[in-house]
Design a protein around this motif. Sequence first.
Motif, mmCIF file in Angstrom:
data_model
loop_
_atom_site.group_PDB
_atom_site.id
_atom_site.type_symbol
_atom_site.label_atom_id
_atom_site.label_comp_id
_atom_site.label_asym_id
_atom_site.label_seq_id
_atom_site.Cartn_x
_atom_site.Cartn_y
_atom_site.Cartn_z
ATOM 1 N N ALA A 2 0.834 -1.203 0.000
ATOM 2 C CA ALA A 2 0.000 0.000 0.000
ATOM 3 C C ALA A 2 0.870 1.255 0.000
ATOM 4 C CB ALA A 2 -0.926 -0.005 1.221
ATOM 5 N N CYS A 3 1.905 1.257 0.824
ATOM 6 C CA CYS A 3 2.780 2.431 0.917
ATOM 7 C C CYS A 3 3.526 2.677 -0.393
ATOM 8 C CB CYS A 3 3.781 2.251 2.063
ATOM 9 S SG CYS A 3 3.028 2.343 3.692
ATOM 10 N N VAL A 4 3.999 1.598 -1.013
ATOM 11 C CA VAL A 4 4.706 1.733 -2.296
ATOM 12 C C VAL A 4 3.763 2.325 -3.345
ATOM 13 C CG1 VAL A 4 5.742 0.433 -4.200
ATOM 14 C CG2 VAL A 4 6.387 -0.085 -1.833
ATOM 15 N N GLU A 5 2.521 1.817 -3.376
ATOM 16 C CA GLU A 5 1.529 2.300 -4.339
ATOM 17 C C GLU A 5 1.260 3.795 -4.134
ATOM 18 O OE1 GLU A 5 -0.473 1.707 -7.639
ATOM 19 O OE2 GLU A 5 0.396 -0.015 -6.600
ATOM 20 N N VAL A 6 1.135 4.200 -2.872
ATOM 21 C CA VAL A 6 0.873 5.610 -2.555
ATOM 22 C C VAL A 6 2.043 6.483 -2.997
ATOM 23 C CG1 VAL A 6 0.647 7.243 -0.622
ATOM 24 C CG2 VAL A 6 -0.786 5.193 -0.703
ATOM 25 N N ARG A 7 3.251 6.035 -2.715
ATOM 26 C CA ARG A 7 4.425 6.840 -3.108
ATOM 27 C C ARG A 7 4.536 6.948 -4.632
ATOM 28 N NH1 ARG A 7 9.994 5.520 -0.412
ATOM 29 N NH2 ARG A 7 10.461 7.407 -1.584
ATOM 30 N N LEU A 8 4.356 5.830 -5.320
ATOM 31 C CA LEU A 8 4.473 5.842 -6.783
ATOM 32 C C LEU A 8 3.442 6.787 -7.414
ATOM 33 C CD1 LEU A 8 5.014 2.052 -7.581
ATOM 34 C CD2 LEU A 8 6.658 3.908 -7.943
ATOM 35 N N THR A 9 2.259 6.831 -6.815
ATOM 36 C CA THR A 9 1.174 7.619 -7.408
ATOM 37 C C THR A 9 1.239 9.091 -7.016
ATOM 38 O OG1 THR A 9 -0.216 5.636 -7.316
ATOM 39 C CG2 THR A 9 -1.340 7.726 -7.712
ATOM 40 N N LEU A 10 1.608 9.389 -5.765
ATOM 41 C CA LEU A 10 1.469 10.750 -5.251
ATOM 42 C C LEU A 10 2.748 11.577 -5.253
ATOM 43 C CD1 LEU A 10 -0.989 10.265 -2.230
ATOM 44 C CD2 LEU A 10 -1.495 10.753 -4.624
ATOM 45 N N GLU A 11 3.918 10.914 -5.310
ATOM 46 C CA GLU A 11 5.153 11.703 -5.259
ATOM 47 C C GLU A 11 5.356 12.517 -6.533
ATOM 48 O OE1 GLU A 11 8.331 9.078 -4.183
ATOM 49 O OE2 GLU A 11 8.008 9.385 -2.034
ATOM 50 N N PHE B 99 3.410 8.818 4.008
ATOM 51 C CA PHE B 99 2.683 9.998 4.484
ATOM 52 C C PHE B 99 3.363 11.284 4.030
ATOM 53 C CE2 PHE B 99 0.564 7.003 7.368
ATOM 54 C CZ PHE B 99 -0.750 7.407 7.139
ATOM 55 N N GLY B 100 4.656 11.228 3.815
ATOM 56 C CA GLY B 100 5.338 12.363 3.191
ATOM 57 C C GLY B 100 4.785 12.625 1.800
ATOM 58 N N ALA B 101 4.485 11.542 1.062
ATOM 59 C CA ALA B 101 3.902 11.681 -0.284
ATOM 60 C C ALA B 101 2.479 12.239 -0.208
ATOM 61 C CB ALA B 101 3.899 10.325 -0.992
ATOM 62 N N LEU C 124 -1.178 16.897 -0.995
ATOM 63 C CA LEU C 124 -2.148 17.864 -0.475
ATOM 64 C C LEU C 124 -1.664 19.301 -0.649
ATOM 65 C CD1 LEU C 124 -3.375 16.037 2.769
ATOM 66 C CD2 LEU C 124 -4.685 16.442 0.673
ATOM 67 N N ARG C 125 -0.357 19.494 -0.675
ATOM 68 C CA ARG C 125 0.166 20.857 -0.861
ATOM 69 C C ARG C 125 -0.025 21.350 -2.297
ATOM 70 N NH1 ARG C 125 5.879 21.898 1.872
ATOM 71 N NH2 ARG C 125 5.276 24.006 1.225
ATOM 72 N N GLN C 126 -0.309 20.431 -3.211
ATOM 73 C CA GLN C 126 -0.531 20.829 -4.612
ATOM 74 C C GLN C 126 -2.016 21.089 -4.920
ATOM 75 O OE1 GLN C 126 2.629 20.710 -6.014
ATOM 76 N NE2 GLN C 126 3.194 19.730 -4.076
ATOM 77 N N VAL C 127 -2.894 20.789 -3.950
ATOM 78 C CA VAL C 127 -4.332 20.848 -4.227
ATOM 79 C C VAL C 127 -4.770 22.286 -4.501
ATOM 80 C CG1 VAL C 127 -6.615 20.578 -3.165
ATOM 81 C CG2 VAL C 127 -4.910 18.774 -2.940
ATOM 82 N N LYS C 128 -5.587 22.432 -5.528
ATOM 83 C CA LYS C 128 -6.104 23.761 -5.891
ATOM 84 C C LYS C 128 -7.478 23.979 -5.250
ATOM 85 C CE LYS C 128 -3.782 23.783 -10.412
ATOM 86 N NZ LYS C 128 -3.111 22.471 -10.278
#
Length: 709
Positions: A296-305, A357-359, A364-368
């Motif tokens: 799950a963490c790998v998937e989140v990083r790959l998608t959100l970083e 969670f860093g990702a 979230l910092r990119q959200v418009k």
Amino acid sequence: FAAMASDSGGGHATLKRCLGVLRDARNDSEQFAALLLVTKAVRAGEVDAKTRRQIFDAIGFTFPTRLLISGQPPPGCPPHTFRALGLTLLACFCTDPELAGHSQVLNKIPTFNEVLLSPRAPDSTSMVDDVYQCLSAVLATARGPRELVAKGTVSALCQAYLSGGHGSDRALTLLLGLLAVAEARCWQKDAPQLLAVLSKLSGDFLKAEDMTKFELCEVLPHFIPLSAPLTQDSQGSECLHRLYKGLADILGSKLSQSQRDPALKLAASLVQACGAEWIPAGSAGSKFLALLVNLACVEVRLTLEEPDPLELEGKKEVMTTCYVLMEMGIQECLREENPLLDEVQKMQLMRIMEEAFGAVIFYLRQVKQEELQDPFIFASVRVLGAWMAEETSSLKQEICELLPFLVHYARKLFKEGSPAVSLPQAELGSTEGSALPQDALRFLLPGFCHLTAEDRPRAILVSQGAPALLCEYFLHQWEVLSSEPAAPAPLMSTEMSLQTLCGIFLNLVVTAPDLVRRDKTFSSLMDVLLKSLPLLLPQERHLVLAANVATLGLMLARILAGSAALQETQSAKEFFGATLRFLSEAHTAQADPGSDSLAVAVSPAYASAWDDMRELWFLGMQALAGCIPLLPWLPPAVLRARWLEGLSELLSRVSPASLDLELIAAFQGVLVALARASEPCRDVILAHHGTEWANLYGMAALEQCLAEQ
């Protein structure tokens, strides 16, 4: 009729002639013959919407109803001829949504069920197809799902699927549709039958060694109920074990994205329903759990970083699935009793989750601004809230930088009420008690409670107007709680939110008293607390919340003692009366098993919750002592409550050795404040042998105070 039946010309022309006969038929035989031709056209798919309505206008529901209950068919016809004709007509009518929801169709549901459960004749497949068409149409109507569940269709569909006969795949599809809109009612009424289906599906899942395994990953989550715990049933537990083994086989293999995503979704649905209880203890189970969270963490990083907007749009559902698994990872890393993970695994997972969670923070910092209604943002804030609630040391800098966004986002949802609908599996727990479509604040409160204890994040929260927002939210949650006074069980999420809010405000009162003095938010909060405690205290089930409200109110009153609300108003008198009751009833005298004397003990009503209230009680006693010299009307109120007499009696009866130093200091603090602020209070203490028991308990400050002229 023979001429019309052999007419190979225009089907519509034939139908039109048949409809004329239906309208003008002189007897049942003529009507029956015309009807045979109409149903022949219907089965051949020659009926458009207009013609369907003409058929209905010609015969209505009366004739199909007569056919369904008619007995012997004409000579030479199969025994189910009439019923088959009636079902064909109803299936035709049901393609009109307005007719599908008609009471004359809904009251045929038992007949539809009966057809599904009847022994199948070789020539009855068209009847079964018609029934499935009717049931599908009914399911799509507003009243349909409730009627289907109430009239036994869930059980009939389960049996039809398990029998494996004609149309069993359609039975499964209908079950999926019913569970999607009425899961709790389905399981409440037909749990054994649904469990039998889950048992078959889980068995097939474990045995399958082809693409069927991945197809079942998509189907199975619908049969894992949030409303009926599978772990409490031996058959359910066996299903869970088969699902665990099947998932372990899948996730331990090399998979493509299209294969891994359904497996993660199935795992997340199991986590939502059962936590980690479906994962067995031991080495294999702990490795499987660590693998799940890791994937799950790998998937989140790959998608959100490095988020690609188009790619992310298609992966939001699987991302929320990963969030569910990450939240389980947090809970398991913190679990001390019977943990699935050893300490090394916990440390490794926390490091991996920190990167994920860093990702999430980066995303979230990119959200418009225009994206704030996206349910995926809510899911991302929610899971970050779970991390902030438990992990207070890592990602501190990044979280501080994100705080303005989190406050703005939570305020927007709270003020406007979010119309967004949660993505599937976006939430691990219940949303009960919120009364808001998407309540981001509820999930951020525990993290905010930690952060308000520290200077930098507290300053950011204050600068963003968080105190005013939290005060409004407190009032909203209090209204939710107080509007359900007769609820059989407390609204747990509301109660927990109110307790956490009290913790946040206590942090602000202790660390930022100047803010409390100048910000009108806290005067508004004081007004709410004055009114709420007297309503809470009679209810034992709300005792921990009452402890929070009483202590926060006392701490605020020390700072806001000059405000109009605290100048012997009715609400202030009722609040302090309730506070004195709460503080004075916490301890009692009871037999000491080790001796003949009595010992001081926590009162039975407080005992079960004392671990959660102990610190609040001591802080409340300290705050009460601080309020006494600031509110001249308070000592007379204490006298009227006869608290001094009660405390004197308690201290006179029990063994001094049964009081620890902390409890002695708490009593002494209030007694000294009363003796110094009020001559009548000092006289009552002296009249009840105060000097003697002050000496007996080592209350030097009280002894000195009583000795002074």
